[in-house]
Structures are given as C-alpha cells and as structure tokens.
Design an enzyme around this catalytic site. Structure first.
Site, PDB file in Angstrom:
ATOM      1  N   HIS A  25     -24.156 -28.304  11.150  1.00 55.84           N
ATOM      2  CA  HIS A  25     -24.460 -27.963   9.752  1.00 55.84           C
ATOM      3  C   HIS A  25     -23.481 -26.863   9.333  1.00 55.84           C
ATOM      4  O   HIS A  25     -23.797 -25.682   9.355  1.00 55.84           O
ATOM      5  CB  HIS A  25     -25.907 -27.494   9.590  1.00 55.84           C
ATOM      6  CG  HIS A  25     -26.133 -26.878   8.238  1.00 55.84           C
ATOM      7  ND1 HIS A  25     -26.115 -27.622   7.086  1.00 55.84           N
ATOM      8  CD2 HIS A  25     -26.309 -25.596   7.845  1.00 55.84           C
ATOM      9  CE1 HIS A  25     -26.283 -26.820   6.047  1.00 55.84           C
ATOM     10  NE2 HIS A  25     -26.399 -25.572   6.480  1.00 55.84           N
ATOM     11  N   ASP A  57     -42.215 -12.434   9.457  1.00 53.68           N
ATOM     12  CA  ASP A  57     -41.013 -11.805   8.878  1.00 53.68           C
ATOM     13  C   ASP A  57     -40.856 -10.439   9.531  1.00 53.68           C
ATOM     14  O   ASP A  57     -41.656 -10.057  10.403  1.00 53.68           O
ATOM     15  CB  ASP A  57     -41.094 -11.719   7.335  1.00 53.68           C
ATOM     16  CG  ASP A  57     -39.699 -11.799   6.706  1.00 53.68           C
ATOM     17  OD1 ASP A  57     -38.871 -10.911   7.020  1.00 53.68           O
ATOM     18  OD2 ASP A  57     -39.420 -12.728   5.927  1.00 53.68           O
ATOM     19  N   ASN A 111     -27.650 -13.545  15.419  1.00 52.83           N
ATOM     20  CA  ASN A 111     -28.629 -14.623  15.327  1.00 52.83           C
ATOM     21  C   ASN A 111     -29.112 -15.132  16.677  1.00 52.83           C
ATOM     22  O   ASN A 111     -30.296 -15.414  16.834  1.00 52.83           O
ATOM     23  CB  ASN A 111     -28.085 -15.749  14.447  1.00 52.83           C
ATOM     24  CG  ASN A 111     -28.259 -15.373  12.994  1.00 52.83           C
ATOM     25  OD1 ASN A 111     -29.389 -15.208  12.548  1.00 52.83           O
ATOM     26  ND2 ASN A 111     -27.182 -15.169  12.292  1.00 52.83           N
ATOM     27  N   ASP A 117     -27.871 -31.837   3.947  1.00 47.86           N
ATOM     28  CA  ASP A 117     -26.554 -32.471   3.837  1.00 47.86           C
ATOM     29  C   ASP A 117     -26.722 -33.973   3.584  1.00 47.86           C
ATOM     30  O   ASP A 117     -26.012 -34.564   2.772  1.00 47.86           O
ATOM     31  CB  ASP A 117     -25.755 -32.226   5.124  1.00 47.86           C
ATOM     32  CG  ASP A 117     -25.706 -30.746   5.465  1.00 47.86           C
ATOM     33  OD1 ASP A 117     -25.111 -29.987   4.696  1.00 47.86           O
ATOM     34  OD2 ASP A 117     -26.314 -30.332   6.476  1.00 47.86           O
ATOM     35  N   GLY A 136     -38.701 -14.816   2.458  1.00 48.96           N
ATOM     36  CA  GLY A 136     -37.398 -15.166   1.873  1.00 48.96           C
ATOM     37  C   GLY A 136     -37.490 -16.274   0.841  1.00 48.96           C
ATOM     38  O   GLY A 136     -38.563 -16.804   0.550  1.00 48.96           O
ATOM     39  N   GLN A 137     -36.310 -16.655   0.336  1.00 45.61           N
ATOM     40  CA  GLN A 137     -36.313 -17.595  -0.793  1.00 45.61           C
ATOM     41  C   GLN A 137     -36.575 -19.051  -0.404  1.00 45.61           C
ATOM     42  O   GLN A 137     -37.237 -19.768  -1.147  1.00 45.61           O
ATOM     43  CB  GLN A 137     -35.054 -17.448  -1.653  1.00 45.61           C
ATOM     44  CG  GLN A 137     -33.745 -17.435  -0.913  1.00 45.61           C
ATOM     45  CD  GLN A 137     -32.611 -17.937  -1.791  1.00 45.61           C
ATOM     46  OE1 GLN A 137     -32.796 -18.186  -2.971  1.00 45.61           O
ATOM     47  NE2 GLN A 137     -31.433 -18.098  -1.205  1.00 45.61           N
TER      48      GLN A 137
HETATM   49  P1  NAX Z   1     -33.434 -15.006   2.632  1.00 45.78           P
HETATM   50  O1  NAX Z   1     -32.490 -13.900   2.926  1.00 45.78           O
HETATM   51  O2  NAX Z   1     -33.987 -15.154   1.254  1.00 45.78           O
HETATM   52  O3  NAX Z   1     -34.691 -14.885   3.620  1.00 45.78           O
HETATM   53  C1  NAX Z   1     -34.541 -14.711   4.983  1.00 45.78           C
HETATM   54  C2  NAX Z   1     -35.789 -14.007   5.477  1.00 45.78           C
HETATM   55  O4  NAX Z   1     -35.725 -13.999   6.892  1.00 45.78           O
HETATM   56  C3  NAX Z   1     -35.895 -12.557   5.008  1.00 45.78           C
HETATM   57  O5  NAX Z   1     -37.193 -12.340   4.450  1.00 45.78           O
HETATM   58  C4  NAX Z   1     -35.715 -11.775   6.308  1.00 45.78           C
HETATM   59  O6  NAX Z   1     -36.431 -10.559   6.322  1.00 45.78           O
HETATM   60  C5  NAX Z   1     -36.249 -12.771   7.325  1.00 45.78           C
HETATM   61  N1  NAX Z   1     -35.823 -12.525   8.697  1.00 45.78           N
HETATM   62  C6  NAX Z   1     -34.635 -12.075   9.165  1.00 45.78           C
HETATM   63  N2  NAX Z   1     -34.689 -11.942  10.499  1.00 45.78           N
HETATM   64  C7  NAX Z   1     -35.914 -12.335  10.894  1.00 45.78           C
HETATM   65  C8  NAX Z   1     -36.575 -12.410  12.146  1.00 45.78           C
HETATM   66  N3  NAX Z   1     -35.963 -12.023  13.271  1.00 45.78           N
HETATM   67  N4  NAX Z   1     -37.842 -12.858  12.189  1.00 45.78           N
HETATM   68  C9  NAX Z   1     -38.474 -13.225  11.054  1.00 45.78           C
HETATM   69  N5  NAX Z   1     -37.916 -13.155   9.837  1.00 45.78           N
HETATM   70  C10 NAX Z   1     -36.651 -12.716   9.750  1.00 45.78           C
HETATM   71  O7  NAX Z   1     -32.716 -16.337   3.135  1.00 45.78           O
HETATM   72  P2  NAX Z   1     -32.996 -17.846   2.747  1.00 45.78           P
HETATM   73  O8  NAX Z   1     -32.259 -18.179   1.509  1.00 45.78           O
HETATM   74  O9  NAX Z   1     -34.456 -18.097   2.793  1.00 45.78           O
HETATM   75  O10 NAX Z   1     -32.222 -18.603   3.933  1.00 45.78           O
HETATM   76  C11 NAX Z   1     -32.678 -18.527   5.256  1.00 45.78           C
HETATM   77  C12 NAX Z   1     -31.672 -19.159   6.201  1.00 45.78           C
HETATM   78  O11 NAX Z   1     -31.469 -20.536   5.899  1.00 45.78           O
HETATM   79  C13 NAX Z   1     -30.274 -18.525   6.173  1.00 45.78           C
HETATM   80  O12 NAX Z   1     -29.826 -18.366   7.508  1.00 45.78           O
HETATM   81  C14 NAX Z   1     -29.429 -19.584   5.486  1.00 45.78           C
HETATM   82  O13 NAX Z   1     -28.081 -19.503   5.874  1.00 45.78           O
HETATM   83  C15 NAX Z   1     -30.090 -20.844   6.007  1.00 45.78           C
HETATM   84  N6  NAX Z   1     -29.826 -22.100   5.288  1.00 45.78           N
HETATM   85  C16 NAX Z   1     -29.752 -23.229   6.025  1.00 45.78           C
HETATM   86  C17 NAX Z   1     -29.563 -24.473   5.456  1.00 45.78           C
HETATM   87  C18 NAX Z   1     -29.510 -25.716   6.284  1.00 45.78           C
HETATM   88  O14 NAX Z   1     -29.277 -26.775   5.702  1.00 45.78           O
HETATM   89  N7  NAX Z   1     -29.694 -25.675   7.603  1.00 45.78           N
HETATM   90  C19 NAX Z   1     -29.367 -24.600   3.980  1.00 45.78           C
HETATM   91  C20 NAX Z   1     -29.875 -23.432   3.215  1.00 45.78           C
HETATM   92  C21 NAX Z   1     -29.622 -22.094   3.849  1.00 45.78           C
HETATM   93  O15 NAX Z   1     -28.284 -21.740   3.617  1.00 45.78           O
END
Ligand code: NAX
Length: 328
Positions: free
Chosen positions: A187, A42, A105, A159, A14-15
C-alpha cells in the site's frame, strides 16, 4: 441475536476512526444481528477528545452497540477481541525519512502484536490500516506467534475501490459493474493496480477500454498517486473513503466474497506467483467461511512481472529496516 463480539479500533480519536465507528455501530460490517462491544484505544493525550467520540456513540442510540470502553491500555483494548482495526500510527512528519517513520511505527505494532498474543481470541481477525500498513502487519504477526499468520492483513481495499471507480468512470458504467481489479504489493506508490483480469458486465476490461497504453500508464499512476492527490486537496489524508474500505475489507472477511468475485488484501505471502514468503503482500483473494484463499493461476505478463518486482523490493527493504530497528 448472537452474543456480542469485542471489536477493537486503535487510533480511535483520529479521523478515519470517526467515520469507521458509525459503520461498526450501525451494523454495516458485522450485520444487524451481531451486537458488538467497542474497545477504543488511543494514546493518553487523546483521552479527552475520545470521550467526546464516546458521547457521540451513545447519542447514536443504536441497538447493536453494547459496551463502549475508551482506553490507552492495550490489555483492556485487546481483551477477548474477535476483530481489530489497527488504525492508529505515527504520521509522517515533514523531513522524516522512511526509516524514521518505520522505526516509530514498528515499535507501536510490536507492542500491539504482543497484546494481541496475550489477550485477544486466537481467531481474532486483524486489519492494519496505519501506515506503512503491510510492514506493520508483518511485525504485528511476528509478535503474536500464538495467533495464525493468516489472521493478520493489511488494507489495500481503498486502492481497489479507487481503481474500480476510475475504470467505471472511463467506461461510463456504474461502479459496481466493474469487478476483479487487483492491487498487487505494497500500500504505497509502488503498488501495481492491475486491470488485466477485471471484468465489466461480463466483458474483459482491457477489451472494453481498448487502450493498453492508458491502462499501463495513466491508470496505474492515477491509483498509485491518489492518496497524495487527496492530501494535496484536503490537507488531510483520506478518511471517509479509508473508513469505508476498512469496513468493506472486514465485512468480506466475515461474510465471504460473492461467486466469481475476488478482492485484494495484504496477506502474509505463501510464495504464490513467486512472491517471496514472509512479506505482507496484496494479492487477489476469495473468502469463504471466514477464510481467504489467494486466487491462483492468473496470467502475469512481462509488464506485470516488472511492476511486481518493484513492489517486492520495497517490501523487502522495509522488512530489513524494520528488523534492524527491533533486533539491532
Ligand atoms: P489521525 O492522525 O487522524 O489519527 C491517528 C490516531 O492514532 C490519533 O488519534 C493518534 O493519537 C492515534 N495513535 C497514534 N499512536 C497510537 C498508538 N500507539 N496506539 C493507539 N493510538 C495511537 O490519522 P488518520 O487519518 O485516522 O489515519 C490513520 C492511519 O491510517 C495513518 O497511518 C494513515 O497513514 C493511514 N492510512 C492508511 C490507508 C490505507 O489504505 N491503508 C489510507 C488512509 C490513511 O492514509
């Protein structure tokens, strides 16, 4: 050089991971003398793009990066892990209720908690980034009873960094001159960014700002809504800044906080400040010898009490919903 440690990153294709992995491989988190083995977890459908990430990691040609294993198997990923960045989660889709998001989740974090319990080192340090991060961390720790609860944390460092940047900009100072801003609670948009104990160049921030209405109004709302503002502009959630905050969180956990400085982390509540136990709540902490301590004795005024009650309520509701999914 020490022996390599195993570091897990989930959501590795992911990103956020894309920015985080370079920081790990370059030594900016665990240090230049700490070699690491990366375990990249992943989902099966993401194995092809993940191979591309692995190629790029090789092409960095960085000396502290030893083995890199991409996998969709939690057993392989979490084996002997010393640190785990749980980034992967199910994103919120249009029309999805909070309950549906939680439901998807908490199932993921149950599986990962069980895998940590069975395969990771007992001193593994776990940082949950994937949302809803606080409740995911709580669930993960429930399913890993052989690992101390203190080892499960949720990320509110982004944050905190946002709050520090907004205050520095308002005061016209360099961002590192502002210290001890606190993020309390979840959060989410109910978090309470609190500048009342913050300092700027050894002066109290509320005195330097001299505008309590702004500190209790615009400032709080700006931080609460910053994630949404980034999504609106970028059409994608914060990634570079989230990866940087994850690196800050784990670096401080391993290396400690500086004298007189505290940082915010979502941790399992021990009842401090009257916050109910058994929720993962963001508190100000200091860290020494890889152990954090919740800062005690800060004054909580009536305004803060109201804000804390709102975010406590949300976390208790999330916990109830999570339990109803897992133990119907
Ligand atoms: P992306 O959608 O770019 O990447 C997520 C990756 O997780 C994907 O490659 C997906 O295939 C993988 N994935 C999904 N389920 C999985 C599992 N069971 N086991 C292993 N991999 C799995 O998301 P990204 O932008 O990287 O964000 C990831 C998470 O961070 C999201 O839940 C987002 O809401 C959260 N964030 C949390 C923040 C914080 O401050 N706590 C801020 C940034 C972000 O919003």
């Amino acid at each position: 050089m020490s022996e390599p440690i195993n570091v897990v990153v989930t959501g590795a294709a992911g990103q956020i991971a894309y920015s985080l992995l370079y920081q790990l491989a370059s030594g900016s988190v665990f240090g230049q003398n700490q070699p690491i083995n990366l375990r990249l977890l992943d989902l099966p459908f993401a194995m092809e793009p993940l191979q591309g990430v692995v190629m790029e990691l090789e092409d960095l040609a960085l000396p502290i990066l030893r083995e890199v294993i991409p996998t969709s198997d939690p057993e392989i990923a979490f084996k002997d892990a010393s640190a785990a960045f749980l980034v992967g989660a199910m994103p919120r889709k249009e029309g999805m209720e909070r309950k549906d998001l939680l439901s998807a989740n908490v199932k993921i974090f149950k599986v990962q908690g069980e895998a940590l319990d069975k395969f990771a080192r007992k001193d593994v340090k776990v940082l949950v980034v994937g949302n809803p991060a606080n409740t995911n961390a709580l669930i993960c720790s429930h399913y890993a009873p052989s690992i101390p609860k203190e080892n499960f944390t949720a990320m509110t460092r982004l944050d905190q960094n946002r709050a520090q940047a907004v205050l520095a900009s308002r005061l016209g100072v360099q961002v590192d001159k502002v210290k001890n801003v606190i993020i309390w609670g979840n959060h989410s948009s109910t978090q309470y960014p609190d500048a009342s104990h913050a300092i700027v160049n050894d002066q109290s921030v509320p005195i330097a700002v001299n505008d309590d209405a702004w500190l209790n109004g615009v400032f709080v709302e700006t931080i609460q809504k910053r994630g949404a503002a980034v999504i609106a502009a970028r059409k994608n959630s914060s990634a570079m800044s989230a990866a940087n905050a994850a690196a800050d969180h784990m670096r401080d956990w391993f290396n400690g906080t500086k004298p007189g400085q505290f940082i915010s982390m979502g941790v399992v509540s021990d009842g401090s400040y009257g916050i109910p136990k058994d929720i993962v709540f963001s508190f100000p902490v200091t860290i020494k010898d890889k152990t954090y301590t919740i800062v005690q004795g800060l004054e909580i005024n009536d305004f803060a009490k109201t804000k804390l009650a709102i975010t406590v309520k949300e976390l208790e509701d999330e916990r109830t919903e999570a339990h109803s999914v897992l133990m119907p």
